[in-house]
Design an enzyme around this catalytic site. Structure first.
Site, short mmCIF file in Angstrom:
data_model
loop_
_atom_site.label_atom_id
_atom_site.label_comp_id
_atom_site.label_asym_id
_atom_site.label_seq_id
_atom_site.Cartn_x
_atom_site.Cartn_y
_atom_site.Cartn_z
N PRO A 209 0.83 -1.19 0.00
CA PRO A 209 0.00 0.00 0.00
C PRO A 209 0.88 1.26 0.00
O PRO A 209 1.92 1.28 0.65
CB PRO A 209 -0.77 -0.09 1.32
CG PRO A 209 -0.71 -1.51 1.74
CD PRO A 209 0.56 -2.07 1.15
N GLY A 210 0.47 2.25 -0.75
CA GLY A 210 1.20 3.52 -0.73
C GLY A 210 2.33 3.60 -1.72
O GLY A 210 3.07 4.59 -1.75
N THR A 214 -2.56 3.15 -7.33
CA THR A 214 -3.72 3.95 -7.75
C THR A 214 -3.27 5.12 -8.58
O THR A 214 -3.88 5.45 -9.60
CB THR A 214 -4.47 4.45 -6.50
OG1 THR A 214 -4.60 3.38 -5.58
CG2 THR A 214 -5.82 4.99 -6.87
N GLU A 429 22.96 -10.07 2.25
CA GLU A 429 22.80 -10.08 0.78
C GLU A 429 24.15 -10.08 0.08
O GLU A 429 24.35 -10.77 -0.93
CB GLU A 429 21.96 -8.88 0.32
CG GLU A 429 20.52 -8.89 0.81
CD GLU A 429 19.77 -10.19 0.52
OE1 GLU A 429 20.08 -10.86 -0.50
OE2 GLU A 429 18.89 -10.55 1.31
P1 ADP Z 1 -1.43 2.52 -3.58
O1 ADP Z 1 -2.56 2.58 -4.54
O2 ADP Z 1 -0.27 1.71 -4.07
O3 ADP Z 1 -1.81 2.16 -2.18
P2 ADP Z 1 -1.44 5.33 -3.96
O4 ADP Z 1 -1.36 5.42 -5.44
O5 ADP Z 1 -2.78 5.52 -3.34
O6 ADP Z 1 -0.81 3.99 -3.45
O7 ADP Z 1 -0.40 6.36 -3.35
C1 ADP Z 1 -0.75 7.23 -2.31
C2 ADP Z 1 -0.11 8.57 -2.49
O8 ADP Z 1 1.32 8.48 -2.33
C3 ADP Z 1 -0.29 9.14 -3.87
O9 ADP Z 1 -1.50 9.81 -3.99
C4 ADP Z 1 0.90 10.07 -3.98
O10 ADP Z 1 0.65 11.29 -3.34
C5 ADP Z 1 1.97 9.35 -3.21
N1 ADP Z 1 2.84 8.56 -4.09
C6 ADP Z 1 3.02 7.23 -4.06
N2 ADP Z 1 3.90 6.83 -5.00
C7 ADP Z 1 4.28 7.95 -5.65
C8 ADP Z 1 5.16 8.20 -6.76
N3 ADP Z 1 5.84 7.22 -7.37
N4 ADP Z 1 5.29 9.47 -7.18
C9 ADP Z 1 4.62 10.46 -6.59
N5 ADP Z 1 3.78 10.30 -5.57
C10 ADP Z 1 3.60 9.07 -5.07
ZN ZN Z 2 19.05 -14.75 2.15
#
Ligand code: ADP
Ligand code: ZN
Length: 599
Positions: A209-210, A214, A429
């Site tokens: 997540p994060g 999305t 590693e």
């Molecule tokens: P997931 O769907 O994987 O849980 P999200 O797409 O909801 O993660 O990411 C949450 C927030 O984190 C995004 O709205 C953005 O603000 C930030 N974020 C995550 N990855 C990036 C990235 N590669 N570049 C810029 N912002 C990011």
């Molecule tokens: Zn190992």
């Protein structure tokens, strides 16, 4: 939070208040009705029991009985008693017949039958229906909140167009590259169709997540200027039985109407977990999953719809979901490395004011293991802290405090890696990599990393060899040595060993067992195949001694591998230190960098 979300929130709050008051009203009504019936069943002065009434009739004490059509309560007037009494008549028909009989027998009383009072009748009917009506309203409201109506949020093309593009997604260059093909397809489906090219219908985005799954899905919609319909798998399981499948159908119906478009299903593991035959919630999920499979298979070539699904647990997914034509493409989104973190920080720093002393690069260095969402969160916290402190711009100190604050939160989720752990992972590693580089069949190290992935604290990746039909005994032995490299480095450098090697040891043990019991590679036991999984008694049949011999052989293989790994580590200690150092600094090193380090 944008405007739309705020409105949604308000609407939701209103619905909750309405729902709450309805529940209160209903409870009140039920309580009133309960007390009314309770007092009815509790015979008071004014009431006569049916048997009492019959006795009074027999005794000739009754002056009149008044009944209303359609009502079971009769008004009874006794001779010489001022007050009218009421009596509940179990069966009016039988009662009237009995009364007529008594009358004919010579008992004198009046039997009155009154037509129903329309008003009384309507109001009593309404009153008795009230709970039902309320219940229906409640259920409807509840369904609405659950989103039976229209939960799939459509961000129309206009909003998306102006919003997220690939420029808003930092790092992830390789992933973006793969996505460009999908964007092209959404923009220009005819071109692909004319060529007879098959475009993936379903793409699985795997990652914590994060990490921006999305975000990347929205960016694809934004780049292609198509609508983006999103839905979360967990929304499906919260629902009433049978609703999940119909929601899936509606989702795809809507998508077909507005195609070309993107469907984004977050947390697909919530609906797409492996099917099993047990009932209950599982079978409900099965229906939803089956519907999803049906919809994925039912696309026409002229429908330009791409389904993106996100999960953190691809291994949990039902295999049927991953078949060709469904989610047959997988893109793994890992935690950002140092460069990626810096890029993400830069994007989220755009609309913020920073003091001169702020160095995003050094923040990136200090935030190993953080996701994109964590980093965005840090800068936001820093802005809040700066505001509270009445700074003119966000200072380095504000950011440090924000990092601490976010770190504490992450520590609770045990996602922060301490310096000590980092060192251990680096040596572990590096141990794998160094040992591998000394083994003819294991040389092809592709990437070494101390960025956590899944449950592993780091990883050493190998270039995949060309398709092979056979694996030699030497290769199996060397694989075991490479697997032992992590543990061996821990032991020799830190003079302590950790649980970090548990998976390595498990895999190595599996190889050793297979060598002896499956591939007949044991010198002393010879070519024999024992399948204890299929027949647990097979080993018993061969006798205790044989079992002991197998155990001994497996142990010898593993001990030898561990000894070899330790020897190789000792011989290459200087290189090990170099690689571990580099890992601590860069977190990831490529094949070329690795080769250079071990020159
Ligand atoms: P997931 O769907 O994987 O849980 P999200 O797409 O909801 O993660 O990411 C949450 C927030 O984190 C995004 O709205 C953005 O603000 C930030 N974020 C995550 N990855 C990036 C990235 N590669 N570049 C810029 N912002 C990011
Ligand atoms: Zn190992």
């Amino acid at each position: 939070m944008d405007e739309k979300q705020k409105n949604d929130e308000k609407k939701k709050n209103r619905q909750y208040i309405l729902l709450g008051s309805l529940v209160v009203v209903m409870i009140a009504i039920i309580a009133i009705m309960y007390f009314m019936t309770a007092s009815n069943s509790n015979p008071s002065e004014r009431e006569l029991a049916y048997t009492e009434l019959i006795e009074e009739v027999n005794a000739g004490n009754v002056e009149s009985v008044e009944m209303t059509v359609g009502s079971t309560t009769a008004k009874v007037k006794l001779k010489g008693v001022e007050e009218e009494k009421t009596c509940i008549i179990p069966s009016t028909q039988a009662f009237i017949e009995l009364m007529q009989q008594k009358y004919e027998e010579g008992n004198e009383f009046e039997l009155l039958q009154k037509p129903t009072n329309i008003f009384v009748r309507i109001s009593s009917t309404l009153f008795s229906l009230l709970p039902t009506i309320l219940l229906v309203v409640l259920i409807l409201l509840f369904f609405k909140m659950q989103g039976l109506g229209d939960k799939g949020k459509v961000y129309d093309s206009e909003t998306t167009r102006s919003k997220v593009t690939f420029d808003d997604v930092a790092g992830l260059d390789e992933e973006k590259h793969e996505m460009i093909e999908i964007v092209d397809f959404l923009k220009n489906p005819e071109r692909f169709n004319q060529m007879g090219a098959k475009i993936p219908r379903g793409v699985l985005l795997c990652g914590q997540p994060g990490t921006g799954k999305t975000l990347i899905a929205k960016a694809i919609a934004g780049e292609a200027k198509v609508p983006f319909i999103s839905m979360s798998g967990s929304e499906f399981i919260e629902m009433f039985a049978g609703l999940g499948a119909s929601r899936v159908r509606k989702l795809f119906e809507k998508a077909k109407k507005i195609s070309p478009c993107i469907i984004f299903i977050d947390e697909i593991d919530a609906i797409g977990s492996r099917r099993n035959s047990s009932g209950g919630a599982e079978s409900e999920n099965n229906q939803t999953l089956n519907q999803l499979l049906v919809e994925m298979d039912g696309f026409d070539t002229d429908e330009t719809i791409i389904v993106l699904a996100a999960t953190n647990r691809p291994e949990m997914l039902d295999k049927a979901l991953l078949r060709p034509g469904r989610f047959d493409r997988r893109i793994t989104i890992g935690l950002p490395d140092m460069r990626g973190r810096e890029a993400i920080l830069k994007i989220h720093a755009k609309e913020k004011k920073f003091a001169e002393d702020v160095d995003l690069k050094s923040i990136a260095e200090d935030t190993a293991g953080f996701t994109g969402a964590d980093l965005a969160n840090i800068l936001n916290e820093a802005a809040i802290i700066a505001t509270i402190n009445e700074h003119r711009a966000i200072t380095n100190r504000d950011i440090e405090d924000a990092v601490k604050k976010v770190t504490v939160g992450l520590e609770k989720q045990s996602r922060v890696i301490s310096e000590k752990d980092k060192k251990l992972t680096a040596y572990h590693e590096a141990g794998h990599a160094i040992v591998s580089s000394r083994l003819e069949t294991q040389k092809n190290v592709k990437e070494v990393s101390i960025i956590p992935r899944g449950v592993a604290g780091g990883y050493t990746m190998y270039k995949s060899n060309e398709d092979k039909y056979y694996i030699s005994k030497t290769e199996m032995e060397e694989k075991m040595v490479a697997l032992m490299g992590g543990r061996a480095a821990e032991k020799i450098v830190l003079n302590d060993i950790s649980t970090g090697a548990s998976n390595d040891i498990e895999v190595a043990t599996g190889i050793a067992k297979d060598m002896i019991t499956k591939y007949g590679m044991s010198e002393t036991l010879g070519p024999i195949s024992i399948n204890t999984e299929q027949d647990p008694y097979e080993l018993q049949m061969l006798g205790e001694k044989f079992g002991d011999a197998i155990g001994a052989e497996v142990k010898i293989l593993l001990d030898n591998a561990y000894a070899t790994a330790q020897k190789l580590i000792r011989e290459n200690r200087d290189k090990l230190d170099k690689v571990a150092e580099a890992l601590l600094q860069k977190e990831v090193i490529s094949a070329e960098e690795f080769q250079e380090l071990i020159q």
